[in-house]
Write a protein that holds these residues in place. Structure first.
Motif, PDB file in Angstrom:
ATOM      1  N   MET A   1     -19.588 -56.231  26.721  1.00  0.00           N
ATOM      2  CA  MET A   1     -19.662 -57.510  26.010  1.00  0.00           C
ATOM      3  C   MET A   1     -20.464 -58.515  26.832  1.00  0.00           C
ATOM      4  SD  MET A   1     -16.510 -60.055  25.108  1.00  0.00           S
ATOM      5  CE  MET A   1     -16.477 -61.063  26.559  1.00  0.00           C
ATOM      6  N   ALA A   2     -21.375 -59.196  26.127  1.00  0.00           N
ATOM      7  CA  ALA A   2     -22.151 -60.219  26.836  1.00  0.00           C
ATOM      8  C   ALA A   2     -21.266 -61.431  27.108  1.00  0.00           C
ATOM      9  CB  ALA A   2     -23.347 -60.634  25.990  1.00  0.00           C
ATOM     10  N   LEU A   3     -21.463 -62.060  28.253  1.00  0.00           N
ATOM     11  CA  LEU A   3     -20.726 -63.290  28.544  1.00  0.00           C
ATOM     12  C   LEU A   3     -21.268 -64.415  27.666  1.00  0.00           C
ATOM     13  CD1 LEU A   3     -18.639 -64.604  30.498  1.00  0.00           C
ATOM     14  CD2 LEU A   3     -20.592 -65.233  31.931  1.00  0.00           C
ATOM     15  N   LEU A   4     -22.586 -64.497  27.635  1.00  0.00           N
ATOM     16  CA  LEU A   4     -23.242 -65.546  26.852  1.00  0.00           C
ATOM     17  C   LEU A   4     -24.329 -64.929  25.984  1.00  0.00           C
ATOM     18  CD1 LEU A   4     -23.620 -68.871  26.791  1.00  0.00           C
ATOM     19  CD2 LEU A   4     -25.817 -68.210  27.754  1.00  0.00           C
ATOM     20  N   GLU A   5     -24.440 -65.444  24.790  1.00  0.00           N
ATOM     21  CA  GLU A   5     -25.461 -64.945  23.883  1.00  0.00           C
ATOM     22  C   GLU A   5     -25.980 -66.113  23.049  1.00  0.00           C
ATOM     23  OE1 GLU A   5     -23.878 -61.708  21.640  1.00  0.00           O
ATOM     24  OE2 GLU A   5     -25.701 -61.488  20.446  1.00  0.00           O
ATOM     25  N   THR A   6     -27.284 -66.222  22.923  1.00  0.00           N
ATOM     26  CA  THR A   6     -27.813 -67.205  21.966  1.00  0.00           C
ATOM     27  C   THR A   6     -28.399 -66.424  20.798  1.00  0.00           C
ATOM     28  OG1 THR A   6     -30.050 -67.323  22.904  1.00  0.00           O
ATOM     29  CG2 THR A   6     -28.403 -68.829  23.817  1.00  0.00           C
ATOM     30  N   ARG A   7     -28.183 -66.947  19.609  1.00  0.00           N
ATOM     31  CA  ARG A   7     -28.650 -66.247  18.401  1.00  0.00           C
ATOM     32  C   ARG A   7     -29.492 -67.184  17.560  1.00  0.00           C
ATOM     33  NH1 ARG A   7     -23.283 -63.120  16.294  1.00  0.00           N
ATOM     34  NH2 ARG A   7     -23.251 -61.524  17.922  1.00  0.00           N
ATOM     35  N   GLY A   8     -30.780 -66.943  17.539  1.00  0.00           N
ATOM     36  CA  GLY A   8     -31.688 -67.764  16.737  1.00  0.00           C
ATOM     37  C   GLY A   8     -31.571 -69.237  17.060  1.00  0.00           C
ATOM     38  N   LEU A   9     -31.463 -69.523  18.360  1.00  0.00           N
ATOM     39  CA  LEU A   9     -31.244 -70.908  18.792  1.00  0.00           C
ATOM     40  C   LEU A   9     -32.488 -71.762  18.548  1.00  0.00           C
ATOM     41  CD1 LEU A   9     -29.354 -72.898  20.345  1.00  0.00           C
ATOM     42  CD2 LEU A   9     -30.478 -72.132  22.430  1.00  0.00           C
ATOM     43  N   THR A  10     -32.298 -72.873  17.872  1.00  0.00           N
ATOM     44  CA  THR A  10     -33.403 -73.816  17.677  1.00  0.00           C
ATOM     45  C   THR A  10     -33.002 -75.157  18.273  1.00  0.00           C
ATOM     46  OG1 THR A  10     -32.525 -74.507  15.551  1.00  0.00           O
ATOM     47  CG2 THR A  10     -34.150 -72.738  15.502  1.00  0.00           C
ATOM     48  N   ALA A  11     -33.980 -75.954  18.638  1.00  0.00           N
ATOM     49  CA  ALA A  11     -33.693 -77.298  19.149  1.00  0.00           C
ATOM     50  C   ALA A  11     -34.874 -78.187  18.855  1.00  0.00           C
ATOM     51  CB  ALA A  11     -33.429 -77.253  20.647  1.00  0.00           C
ATOM     52  N   SER A  12     -34.589 -79.437  18.565  1.00  0.00           N
ATOM     53  CA  SER A  12     -35.662 -80.391  18.259  1.00  0.00           C
ATOM     54  C   SER A  12     -35.398 -81.722  18.944  1.00  0.00           C
ATOM     55  CB  SER A  12     -35.746 -80.655  16.756  1.00  0.00           C
ATOM     56  OG  SER A  12     -35.926 -79.452  16.057  1.00  0.00           O
ATOM     57  N   TYR A  13     -36.468 -82.400  19.277  1.00  0.00           N
ATOM     58  CA  TYR A  13     -36.373 -83.800  19.712  1.00  0.00           C
ATOM     59  C   TYR A  13     -36.986 -84.613  18.588  1.00  0.00           C
ATOM     60  CZ  TYR A  13     -35.693 -81.770  24.357  1.00  0.00           C
ATOM     61  OH  TYR A  13     -35.216 -81.059  25.428  1.00  0.00           O
ATOM     62  N   GLY A  14     -36.186 -85.210  17.753  1.00  0.00           N
ATOM     63  CA  GLY A  14     -36.713 -85.913  16.588  1.00  0.00           C
ATOM     64  C   GLY A  14     -37.471 -84.930  15.717  1.00  0.00           C
ATOM     65  N   ASP A  15     -38.725 -85.242  15.428  1.00  0.00           N
ATOM     66  CA  ASP A  15     -39.530 -84.377  14.583  1.00  0.00           C
ATOM     67  C   ASP A  15     -40.115 -83.201  15.342  1.00  0.00           C
ATOM     68  OD1 ASP A  15     -39.085 -85.897  12.400  1.00  0.00           O
ATOM     69  OD2 ASP A  15     -40.946 -87.074  12.568  1.00  0.00           O
ATOM     70  N   PHE A  16     -40.045 -83.267  16.663  1.00  0.00           N
ATOM     71  CA  PHE A  16     -40.699 -82.230  17.457  1.00  0.00           C
ATOM     72  C   PHE A  16     -39.757 -81.062  17.711  1.00  0.00           C
ATOM     73  CE2 PHE A  16     -41.672 -80.261  21.519  1.00  0.00           C
ATOM     74  CZ  PHE A  16     -43.007 -79.932  21.338  1.00  0.00           C
ATOM     75  N   GLN A  17     -40.127 -79.887  17.224  1.00  0.00           N
ATOM     76  CA  GLN A  17     -39.271 -78.725  17.455  1.00  0.00           C
ATOM     77  C   GLN A  17     -39.654 -78.066  18.773  1.00  0.00           C
ATOM     78  OE1 GLN A  17     -38.865 -76.054  14.135  1.00  0.00           O
ATOM     79  NE2 GLN A  17     -37.366 -74.781  15.218  1.00  0.00           N
ATOM     80  N   ALA A  18     -38.661 -77.896  19.664  1.00  0.00           N
ATOM     81  CA  ALA A  18     -38.943 -77.366  21.001  1.00  0.00           C
ATOM     82  C   ALA A  18     -38.524 -75.907  21.149  1.00  0.00           C
ATOM     83  CB  ALA A  18     -38.241 -78.219  22.056  1.00  0.00           C
ATOM     84  N   LEU A  19     -37.538 -75.456  20.369  1.00  0.00           N
ATOM     85  CA  LEU A  19     -37.122 -74.043  20.419  1.00  0.00           C
ATOM     86  C   LEU A  19     -37.156 -73.482  19.001  1.00  0.00           C
ATOM     87  CD1 LEU A  19     -33.997 -74.075  22.815  1.00  0.00           C
ATOM     88  CD2 LEU A  19     -36.385 -73.619  23.414  1.00  0.00           C
ATOM     89  N   PHE A  20     -37.706 -72.252  18.885  1.00  0.00           N
ATOM     90  CA  PHE A  20     -37.820 -71.608  17.573  1.00  0.00           C
ATOM     91  C   PHE A  20     -37.094 -70.264  17.606  1.00  0.00           C
ATOM     92  CE2 PHE A  20     -41.488 -74.257  18.271  1.00  0.00           C
ATOM     93  CZ  PHE A  20     -41.755 -74.857  17.061  1.00  0.00           C
ATOM     94  N   GLY A  21     -35.802 -70.268  17.445  1.00  0.00           N
ATOM     95  CA  GLY A  21     -35.095 -68.996  17.359  1.00  0.00           C
ATOM     96  C   GLY A  21     -35.080 -68.211  18.656  1.00  0.00           C
ATOM     97  N   VAL A  22     -34.402 -68.734  19.652  1.00  0.00           N
ATOM     98  CA  VAL A  22     -34.353 -68.046  20.955  1.00  0.00           C
ATOM     99  C   VAL A  22     -33.113 -67.160  21.006  1.00  0.00           C
ATOM    100  CG1 VAL A  22     -34.047 -68.391  23.433  1.00  0.00           C
ATOM    101  CG2 VAL A  22     -35.633 -69.850  22.146  1.00  0.00           C
ATOM    102  N   ASP A  23     -33.322 -65.887  21.367  1.00  0.00           N
ATOM    103  CA  ASP A  23     -32.204 -64.958  21.550  1.00  0.00           C
ATOM    104  C   ASP A  23     -32.186 -64.491  23.002  1.00  0.00           C
ATOM    105  OD1 ASP A  23     -31.579 -64.834  18.753  1.00  0.00           O
ATOM    106  OD2 ASP A  23     -33.344 -63.556  18.501  1.00  0.00           O
ATOM    107  N   ILE A  24     -31.143 -64.826  23.719  1.00  0.00           N
ATOM    108  CA  ILE A  24     -30.995 -64.249  25.054  1.00  0.00           C
ATOM    109  C   ILE A  24     -29.540 -63.808  25.221  1.00  0.00           C
ATOM    110  CG2 ILE A  24     -32.780 -65.762  26.054  1.00  0.00           C
ATOM    111  CD1 ILE A  24     -30.461 -67.165  27.569  1.00  0.00           C
ATOM    112  N   THR A  25     -29.327 -62.882  26.106  1.00  0.00           N
ATOM    113  CA  THR A  25     -27.951 -62.503  26.438  1.00  0.00           C
ATOM    114  C   THR A  25     -27.807 -62.507  27.951  1.00  0.00           C
ATOM    115  OG1 THR A  25     -28.488 -60.175  26.513  1.00  0.00           O
ATOM    116  CG2 THR A  25     -27.602 -60.992  24.438  1.00  0.00           C
ATOM    117  N   VAL A  26     -26.618 -62.852  28.409  1.00  0.00           N
ATOM    118  CA  VAL A  26     -26.315 -62.818  29.836  1.00  0.00           C
ATOM    119  C   VAL A  26     -25.022 -62.014  29.984  1.00  0.00           C
ATOM    120  CG1 VAL A  26     -25.890 -64.176  31.908  1.00  0.00           C
ATOM    121  CG2 VAL A  26     -27.256 -65.151  30.049  1.00  0.00           C
ATOM    122  N   GLY A  27     -25.108 -60.928  30.723  1.00  0.00           N
ATOM    123  CA  GLY A  27     -23.922 -60.099  30.914  1.00  0.00           C
ATOM    124  C   GLY A  27     -23.048 -60.648  32.026  1.00  0.00           C
TER     125      GLY A  27
END
Ligand SMILES: Nc1ncnc2c1ncn2[C@@H]1O[C@H](COP(=O)(O)OP(=O)(O)OP(=O)(O)O)[C@@H](O)[C@H]1O
Ligand SMILES: [Mg+2]
Lengths: 287, 243
Positions: free
Chosen positions: B1-27
């Protein structure tokens, strides 16, 4: 005229001003919030004490003890639910909102208590005095002064010696990074305003027992509090005590020369400090 | 089992999108490195995980629980601590107070407390009562790492700990990492120095313009693959030199 006596009275009066100012100084130091309703909150607390004294027949000191947690709750709620929303890069919203609050409190008190001036009766303590060699000092002014010193020592101990105090300073430095440490800035701010209202209650006890007050007395207390904070240097509580003393001294010395000069000479002392040391006498190193 | 997992993570600063679906796992117990050019979104990813930026709850899973919508203090309480970019020490606190404030949100007993942090970075003990602003950059970075360790995190996020430091100092600081790993903590480091990242991490993710462009075990990644993932495939990129 006895100069030693004048100076003593001035120093003791400074204790009252320091009590008016300590809560303002605490709140400003932690969240850079200037609460224009501070003076009105002192008057509100004085009316609260008055009600407890007259309705329940409590001794004023006991009444203040009862009022303090109530005022803490008022401060906590005020900050958490209202003033926190006004904090941000723009300094105007908190000024406008607390100015509005000041008017609301004044009118609320006028509605409830009329414009008559009141006083909290402290019995025989009011006229009691002690002989200090060449001078005599009233017991109430002495108690006021030592309460101010105790408040400032207490607040400093808390700020510099406890975990909550570290959280206060960390939040004041950088609320976002404080959040990464598990500190909730919104609650820290609420706690700070709650504590400031406890100090306000102590100030109100002495305001109410030593002088007449009415619903519109707040703004002039605010001015004295402001002047004490600024003379002492923003963010320094000992500076605030010093600022209160300088203000009290200037007023009593001015009044000793000419009774009409009392208020004026306080303001002049304030202006002189502002002119020569714009950051106050004991500015905080980091700002 | 992964300790941490991101699934399709997106992030924006106002209108500016900085992350487009980031998937990472940390065991559990794993050290991973995130590399990428300036503006790739590495800090945004760290700040999203740490709760400084708010996300969809299900876009970040920690021990299989959705934590994406939690605020920073809730994240610390669950055992994720961050060493923020630029160190961000509290200037009005001394070195020791900075360390102590790291325990505010999570007072879990564990390997890390004042003494063990001073054992890890002995120079901090000598300077414990100094204002944090009086320290050198390397010492400040040590305080920032120690402060994060004070909450005994299971996951430690480190954003650019070598930024602006001389190579010998960077080496000293990275020398502490094996001891942090020994405690069983998982570590995510954001690092511009690719050689350093490959050395310390089990696995590497490379980001570009808000996306993961390459991932793999440090030992398996070739220079060319990293080069392409880092700068994109445009011809001008050949002029960049990797460390
Ligand atoms: N507060 C902000 N407001 C607006 N845009 C931002 C903000 N912070 C970052 N950005 C933008 O988001 C993108 C990703 O930034 P981020 O800081 O995550 O990159 P990074 O990979 O950490 O870069 P660096 O290596 O320079 O630290 C960049 O284009 C940046 O300009
Ligand atoms: Mg960054």
């Amino acid at each position: 005229m006895n100069w030693l006596d004048t100076i003593l009275q001035g120093v003791l009066l400074g204790g009252l001003y320091a009590l008016f100012a300590a809560g303002l100084s605490l709140v400003f130091g932690i969240m850079r919030l200037v609460n224009l309703a501070h003076g009105d909150l002192i008057v509100l607390a004085a009316f609260l004490i008055l009600v407890l004294v007259t309705a329940l027949g409590l001794n004023p000191f006991l009444a203040a003890l009862v009022a303090a947690p109530l005022m803490f709750a008022i401060g906590w709620g005020l900050q958490y639910f209202l003033l926190n929303r006004t904090l941000g890069k723009d300094i105007l919203p908190p000024l406008l909102v607390t100015f509005g609050l000041s008017i609301v409190i004044q009118n609320g008190l006028l509605e409830g208590f009329s414009a008559d001036s009141r006083r909290v009766v402290a019995g025989s303590l009011e006229s009691a005095s002690v002989n200090l060699g060449p001078v005599t000092a009233g017991v109430m002014p002495l108690m006021t002064f030592f309460s101010a010193v105790a408040v400032i020592v207490g607040l400093n101990q808390m700020i510099y010696r406890t975990s909550v105090g570290r959280a206060f300073r960390a939040t004041s430095d950088d609320p976002v990074t404080a959040g990464l440490m598990g500190i909730r800035p919104q609650r820290i701010f609420a706690l700070a305003t709650g504590l400031a209202m406890v100090v306000v209650t102590i100030a109100a006890l002495y305001l109410g027992t030593r002088a007449n007050f009415d619903p519109t007395s707040g703004p002039s207390r605010l001015i004295y509090a402001f002047e004490a904070v600024i003379i002492g240097g923003l963010g320094s509580l000992w500076g605030t005590l010093a600022g209160g003393i300088i203000l009290g001294l200037a007023q009593t010395v001015g009044a000793a020369i000419n009774p009409e000069w009392q208020i004026l000479s306080g303001h002049l002392a304030f202006l002189a400090v502002l002119l020569f040391k714009p950051r106050g006498l004991f500015p905080r190193a980091v700002d | 089992m992964a300790l941490l997992e991101t699934r399709g993570l997106t992030a924006s600063y106002g209108d500016f999108q900085a992350l487009f679906g980031v998937d990472i796992t940390v065991g559990a117990g794993e050290t991973i490195a995130i590399i990428g050019a300036n503006g790739a979104g590495k800090t945004t990813l760290m700040r999203s995980i740490a709760g400084v930026l708010s996300n969809q709850a299900a876009s970040i899973l920690y021990r299989d629980e959705p934590i994406g919508a939690l605020q920073a203090p809730d994240i610390v309480a669950r055992g994720i601590a961050m060493v923020p970019e630029g160190r961000k020490l509290f200037p009005s606190l001394t070195v020791e107070e900075n360390l102590l404030v790291g325990r505010y949100g999570r007072r879990t007993d564990g390997p890390w407390h004042l003494d063990s942090v001073y054992g890890l970075f002995p120079v901090l003990k000598e300077r414990r009562n100094t204002p944090s602003t009086a320290l050198s950059g390397g010492q400040q970075q040590m305080v920032a790492i120690g402060r994060a360790l004070m909450s005994n995190p299971e996951l430690l996020l480190c954003d650019e700990i070598s930024l602006g430091l001389a190579p010998v100092i960077v080496r000293d600081i990275y020398a502490a990492f094996p001891r942090i790993r020994e405690t069983g903590a998982s570590i995510v480091i954001v690092e511009q120095d690719i050689a350093q990242a490959l050395k310390v991490a089990d696995r590497v993710y490379c980001m570009m313009e808000g996306r993961v462009t390459l991932s793999g075990r440090s030992a398996d990644l070739t220079r060319d693959a990293i080069h392409t993932a880092y700068f994109g495939a445009d011809p001008g990129a050949e002029h960049h030199e990797l460390a």
